[in-house]
Design a protein around this motif. Structure first.
Motif, PDB file in Angstrom:
ATOM      1  N   VAL A  12       2.286  -3.800  -8.597  1.00 30.18           N
ATOM      2  CA  VAL A  12       1.599  -4.619  -7.595  1.00 30.18           C
ATOM      3  C   VAL A  12       0.535  -5.498  -8.256  1.00 30.18           C
ATOM      4  O   VAL A  12       0.335  -6.649  -7.860  1.00 30.18           O
ATOM      5  CB  VAL A  12       0.979  -3.724  -6.494  1.00 30.18           C
ATOM      6  CG1 VAL A  12       0.060  -4.518  -5.588  1.00 30.18           C
ATOM      7  CG2 VAL A  12       2.090  -3.051  -5.683  1.00 30.18           C
ATOM      8  N   ASP A  13      -0.128  -4.974  -9.301  1.00 32.62           N
ATOM      9  CA  ASP A  13      -1.160  -5.740 -10.011  1.00 32.62           C
ATOM     10  C   ASP A  13      -0.578  -6.777 -10.977  1.00 32.62           C
ATOM     11  O   ASP A  13      -1.325  -7.495 -11.641  1.00 32.62           O
ATOM     12  CB  ASP A  13      -2.080  -4.794 -10.799  1.00 32.62           C
ATOM     13  CG  ASP A  13      -2.977  -3.966  -9.892  1.00 32.62           C
ATOM     14  OD1 ASP A  13      -3.115  -4.314  -8.704  1.00 32.62           O
ATOM     15  OD2 ASP A  13      -3.536  -2.960 -10.378  1.00 32.62           O
ATOM     16  N   THR A  70       4.458   8.337  -1.484  1.00 34.56           N
ATOM     17  CA  THR A  70       3.819   9.436  -2.209  1.00 34.56           C
ATOM     18  C   THR A  70       3.817  10.732  -1.400  1.00 34.56           C
ATOM     19  O   THR A  70       3.688  11.808  -1.973  1.00 34.56           O
ATOM     20  CB  THR A  70       2.371   9.062  -2.586  1.00 34.56           C
ATOM     21  OG1 THR A  70       1.689   8.603  -1.414  1.00 34.56           O
ATOM     22  CG2 THR A  70       2.341   7.985  -3.652  1.00 34.56           C
ATOM     23  N   GLU A  90       1.202   0.832  -8.715  1.00 35.25           N
ATOM     24  CA  GLU A  90      -0.012   0.009  -8.756  1.00 35.25           C
ATOM     25  C   GLU A  90       0.063  -1.028  -9.872  1.00 35.25           C
ATOM     26  O   GLU A  90      -0.335  -2.181  -9.683  1.00 35.25           O
ATOM     27  CB  GLU A  90      -1.241   0.904  -8.939  1.00 35.25           C
ATOM     28  CG  GLU A  90      -2.544   0.158  -8.807  1.00 35.25           C
ATOM     29  CD  GLU A  90      -3.755   1.085  -8.864  1.00 35.25           C
ATOM     30  OE1 GLU A  90      -4.765   0.668  -9.446  1.00 35.25           O
ATOM     31  OE2 GLU A  90      -3.671   2.202  -8.342  1.00 35.25           O
ATOM     32  N   GLU A  91       0.571  -0.630 -11.039  1.00 34.98           N
ATOM     33  CA  GLU A  91       0.735  -1.585 -12.139  1.00 34.98           C
ATOM     34  C   GLU A  91       1.667  -2.720 -11.735  1.00 34.98           C
ATOM     35  O   GLU A  91       1.439  -3.877 -12.085  1.00 34.98           O
ATOM     36  CB  GLU A  91       1.286  -0.884 -13.385  1.00 34.98           C
ATOM     37  CG  GLU A  91       0.287  -0.028 -14.111  1.00 34.98           C
ATOM     38  CD  GLU A  91       0.885   0.657 -15.331  1.00 34.98           C
ATOM     39  OE1 GLU A  91       1.997   0.274 -15.764  1.00 34.98           O
ATOM     40  OE2 GLU A  91       0.238   1.578 -15.856  1.00 34.98           O
ATOM     41  N   ALA A 125       2.659   6.665  -8.403  1.00 36.43           N
ATOM     42  CA  ALA A 125       1.622   5.813  -7.800  1.00 36.43           C
ATOM     43  C   ALA A 125       1.018   4.874  -8.840  1.00 36.43           C
ATOM     44  O   ALA A 125       0.753   3.701  -8.549  1.00 36.43           O
ATOM     45  CB  ALA A 125       0.546   6.681  -7.158  1.00 36.43           C
ATOM     46  N   ALA A 126       0.810   5.365 -10.068  1.00 33.88           N
ATOM     47  CA  ALA A 126       0.237   4.525 -11.128  1.00 33.88           C
ATOM     48  C   ALA A 126       1.195   3.395 -11.505  1.00 33.88           C
ATOM     49  O   ALA A 126       0.768   2.244 -11.674  1.00 33.88           O
ATOM     50  CB  ALA A 126      -0.087   5.376 -12.353  1.00 33.88           C
ATOM     51  N   ASP A 132       0.833  -1.214   0.000  1.00 35.08           N
ATOM     52  CA  ASP A 132       0.000   0.000   0.000  1.00 35.08           C
ATOM     53  C   ASP A 132       0.867   1.263   0.000  1.00 35.08           C
ATOM     54  O   ASP A 132       0.366   2.370   0.092  1.00 35.08           O
ATOM     55  CB  ASP A 132      -0.970   0.000   1.180  1.00 35.08           C
ATOM     56  CG  ASP A 132      -0.265   0.079   2.530  1.00 35.08           C
ATOM     57  OD1 ASP A 132       0.983   0.147   2.577  1.00 35.08           O
ATOM     58  OD2 ASP A 132      -0.980   0.076   3.555  1.00 35.08           O
TER      59      ASP A 132
END
Length: 197
Positions: A93-94, A74, A90-91, A86-87, A47
């Motif tokens: 982590v995904d 962040t 997230e990519e 952040a994007a 997170d």
């Protein structure tokens, strides 16, 4: 009621002890690397909350380890770079990317803006599930300042040459590769591009 013997059970724990020693040595090596590295190293939860920050990262950002452990990455990223970072995180982590690198600005605790080149990758557990993100941060502030100074110098030079009333041409082996407006006009052209081959 007399004791006539003693029954003992023994278990060979040699392998377990070797595994514990190997784990201890591995953790000690990792601790040494983290503590002595000249680049900033942080370990974050998925997170974005920091769970470990080495001394180089603390020095670069101006926060203590305890302060960094209360923050997400962040929070010390410059607003102009926080969304893209952040994007990308997230990519990662995904599972859409294995790692990423980004040159971005950070805001130190004292408000000074510094540039860093961050490389992030994931740590996986034995089942292959992502658990932590490793961030390695190289301070590139001096390089960015030098690049900006060079850009400003080139712009001044370009303005001086292009705005000169004297005709100026640069050639390579007798072939013009640059001509300013004054040079073009000397030969009756409206645009210096007509002179350059």
């Amino acid at each position: 009621g007399n004791i006539i013997g003693v029954l003992g059970c023994y278990e060979d724990i040699t392998e377990r002890k070797r595994a514990q020693e190997a784990l201890f040595e591995s953790e000690a090596r990792l601790r040494t690397v983290l503590e002595s590295a000249s680049i900033g190293i942080g370990i974050d939860l998925l997170d974005g909350r920091t769970v470990q920050a080495n001394p180089a990262l603390q020095k670069l950002l101006g926060y203590s380890a305890d302060e960094l452990l209360q923050m997400r990455f962040t929070e010390y990223t410059h607003p102009s770079h926080s969304k893209i970072d952040a994007a990308l995180f997230e990519e990662m982590v995904d599972g859409k990317r294995n790692f990423y690198q980004l040159e971005k600005r950070y805001i130190r605790k004292d408000g000074e803006v510094v540039w860093g080149r961050v490389t992030r990758t994931l740590f996986f557990d034995m089942e292959g599930k992502a658990r932590y993100a490793l961030g390695m941060l190289e301070d590139i502030t001096e390089r960015k300042h030098a690049e900006e100074s060079l850009r400003e110098s080139e712009e001044r030079y370009r303005n001086l040459i292009e705005g000169s009333l004297l005709g100026i041409v640069i050639d390579r082996d007798g072939i013009p590769i640059f001509a300013n407006q004054a040079f073009a006009e000397m030969f009756g052209y409206d645009d210096p591009a007509h002179i350059i081959s």
